[in-house]
Design an enzyme around this catalytic site. Structure first.
Site, PDB file in Angstrom:
ATOM      1  N   LYS A 107       4.622  34.039 -87.829  1.00  0.00           N
ATOM      2  CA  LYS A 107       3.518  34.556 -86.982  1.00  0.00           C
ATOM      3  C   LYS A 107       3.060  33.485 -85.793  1.00  0.00           C
ATOM      4  O   LYS A 107       2.629  32.240 -86.318  1.00  0.00           O
ATOM      5  CB  LYS A 107       2.352  34.861 -87.841  1.00  0.00           C
ATOM      6  CG  LYS A 107       1.281  35.503 -86.863  1.00  0.00           C
ATOM      7  CD  LYS A 107       0.132  36.211 -87.766  1.00  0.00           C
ATOM      8  CE  LYS A 107      -0.644  37.139 -86.891  1.00  0.00           C
ATOM      9  NZ  LYS A 107      -1.833  37.930 -87.772  1.00  0.00           N
ATOM     10  N   ASP A 203      -9.676  45.058 -92.604  1.00  0.00           N
ATOM     11  CA  ASP A 203      -8.926  45.902 -91.689  1.00  0.00           C
ATOM     12  C   ASP A 203      -7.755  46.209 -92.351  1.00  0.00           C
ATOM     13  O   ASP A 203      -6.448  46.208 -91.896  1.00  0.00           O
ATOM     14  CB  ASP A 203      -8.355  44.876 -90.606  1.00  0.00           C
ATOM     15  CG  ASP A 203      -7.439  45.643 -89.484  1.00  0.00           C
ATOM     16  OD1 ASP A 203      -7.916  46.844 -89.428  1.00  0.00           O
ATOM     17  OD2 ASP A 203      -6.724  44.861 -88.547  1.00  0.00           O
TER      18      ASP A 203
END
Length: 593
Positions: A107, A203
């Site tokens: 990432k 989330d």
């Protein structure tokens, strides 16, 4: 809900005693983002360059010394292959570690974008959460290293080759009862574990539930997480975090704006609804409408929704955070695990969830549920061929528009080709109506093209208008993806003028009229400086599922299209009478289906 005595948590077992597989990340990788100056002189990264994806080629492997961990301190330690996903400030790429030949997901977070969008704390929170959780539970994505260079921050993570849970549901249409049970149980087990570690995800959604090689889950994306310094996860004030369709109602409360571990239980219920129904419970045309539906608990179960799954959703998707199943003190995690959704079976070959062997039992293969898949999506090559073909058809004209100069990139046989512009995801080029009236003589092939016609992509002003204003520069350069639902495409597009309320009064304003593949007619306010956004949508007419009487007529004399819906008329004025007539025919034929 009656209080239930909590049984001892299985998470009190020492981490080292749990057969989780793999090993914890080396300590050197988790102490913080490594600085460029810590690298050896011969390993300096090229300045201000991001990793470039390469094709699958043999990657040289340099075995690490048995006494040292493999080096993961710079992008040069990896060969980057392909992009797996991207966001506003990050990109995830598949990469091969040069030292071991193992594949990871890396990432990459842009420092410039993090600063510009004021999201620096999210990167720090994600690193701290992963550092605390990595290697402690099989349902959490593992971080192996975190480092940085001049332009970016890097997380080296587990590679999830099967994508995410949202992709799986879209591919299957929906999930069967036992399949939804299996994935929900893993999500519950993982969420209870991170809560025991003093972390709230905040989330949680199917897009953040990855699938490993065995199709088991890996919870990821902890940038919005709350890390309690003392393990207290009771309600506390919070800024807005999460995704519109899965955010809990307490976070939308303007007076309190709180969040707690109960917010994750709400998201579990919403995720279960999505798995079984094939669509989010609070889906709406924009985020604002989703929020209003959440606050009103406005959702409905589709026909065939499994009874035990429905009961669990109803006990998790509750406005009062303290009343949700699994939330202490009124309930408990043990009561959540004991719910009939996890303990009942759906057939002779089905088995209830065994929590003690959940991560070692054979995986449940993907199975379609009450909603059948809509059809396989085309491969990239096929999609590109379709795009090129449709762009070619847009400018199939008479010999008038044959190429004048020739060249290796220009087609022959009197067909002109306009290079395709950037196409937003899931949006295909608009259909084009015939531009030459039957009684109009066709110009000869030797006629010169006027500057005005050249500016309209080879069409005269009259022809361009008759073509539904498809060559209007305002419409050509717009990205319409923000106002379309997933998989929805544009069938026809034109510039119109219609009365739009501004303040207390209505006045004529320029808009775009979109006819979509889902039989929707959208009127979108045009802004020359900004791309369209959901709040710019002024009218949405469901042509086939409105439940109201619909009709459509064209007032050719005044170039107006009138759509009658119930007791209300929607009037759109076009640049010419031909376009209004064409649109009336298209909409009327759609209503007749």
């Amino acid at each position: 809900m009656a209080a239930t005595t909590s049984t001892p948590s299985p998470y009190t077992t020492p981490i080292s005693a749990q057969p989780l597989g793999g090993s914890n990340p080396p300590a050197w990788a988790l102490v913080g983002f490594r600085d460029d100056g810590e690298r050896e002189p011969d390993r300096q990264a090229s300045p201000a360059t991001a990793p470039t994806a390469v094709t699958d080629v043999p990657v040289p492997v340099s075995p690490a010394s048995p006494s040292q961990p493999p080096k993961m301190s710079s992008p040069q330690d990896f060969t980057f292959l392909k992009e797996l996903g991207c966001g506003s400030w990050s990109t995830v790429m598949e990469a091969v570690h040069r030292g071991t030949g193992k594949r990871f997901a890396v990432k990459i977070l842009s420092k410039a974008q993090l600063i510009k969008q004021k999201k620096v704390k999210y990167a720090s929170v994600e690193k701290d959460a992963l550092a605390k959780l990595s290697g402690t539970h099989p349902g959490i994505v593992k971080m192996y290293a975190a480092f940085q260079d001049e332009t970016s921050l890097y997380f080296v993570l587990d590679l999830a080759p099967h994508g995410d849970l949202a992709d799986l549901v879209k591919k299957q249409g929906s999930l069967s009862l036992r399949c939804a049970r299996w994935y929900t149980a893993q999500i519950v087990d993982t969420v209870l574990w991170i809560h025991s570690k003093g972390i709230v995800h905040r989330d949680l959604k199917p897009e953040n539930v990855l699938l490993d090689p065995d199709m088991r889950i890996k919870l990821t994306d902890f940038g919005s997480a709350y890390l309690s310094p003392d393990g207290d996860l009771s309600p506390r004030a919070s800024t807005f975090v999460g995704s519109a369709a899965y955010v809990s109602p307490e976070l939308l409360n303007r007076a309190s704006k709180t969040t707690s571990n109960s917010s994750d239980f709400w998201a579990i219920g919403c995720s279960l609804f999505f798995m079984v129904a094939g669509h989010p419970a609070f889906a709406a045309i924009n985020d604002y409408q989703s929020f209003r539906k959440i606050e009103a608990l406005d959702y409905t179960f589709p026909e065939g929704f499994y009874d035990s799954a429905k009961d669990l959703v109803q006990r998790l998707v509750v406005l009062d955070p303290s009343e949700r199943l699994g939330v202490e003190p009124k309930s408990s995690p043990a009561e959540l695990r004991a719910h009939a959704f996890f303990t009942a079976t759906s057939g002779d070959t089905d088995t209830p969830i065994r929590w003690d062997t959940l991560w070692t039992d054979p995986p449940v293969p993907p199975e379609t549920g009450i909603v059948q898949p809509s059809g396989s999506e085309p491969e990239d090559e096929e999609l590109w061929d379709n795009v090129v073909n449709e762009f070619s058809l847009v400018n199939l004209r008479s010999p008038l528009h044959a190429p004048q100069h020739g060249g290796p990139l220009e087609p022959a046989d009197g067909v002109s080709f306009t290079a395709p512009e950037d196409v937003p995801p899931d949006v295909r080029p608009c259909e084009v109506a015939e531009t030459v009236a039957p009684d109009k003589p066709e110009p000869s092939a030797s006629a010169d093209t006027s500057p005005e016609a050249a500016a309209n992509g080879g069409l005269t002003d009259t022809e361009a208008a008759t073509d539904g204003d498809l060559d209007d520069p305002v419409l050509k350069e717009k990205n319409w993806s923000n106002i379309l639902s997933h998989g929805e495409t544009i069938s026809s597009l034109a510039a119109v003028t219609t009365s739009v309320r501004k303040g207390l009064l209505k006045q004529p304003r320029p808009c775009a009229l979109l006819l979509t593949s889902r039989s929707r007619l959208l009127c979108v306010l045009l802004d020359d400086k900004k791309p369209p956004k959901p709040s710019d949508i002024k009218h949405v007419l469901e042509l086939r599922a409105s439940g109201k009487k619909l009709a459509c007529t064209a007032d050719s004399a005044q170039r107006r299209l009138v759509v009658h819906m119930g007791d209300k008329d929607y009037v759109y004025e076009f640049a010419d009478e031909t376009t209004a007539s064409i649109w009336a025919e298209k909409i009327s034929s759609m209503l007749a289906v």
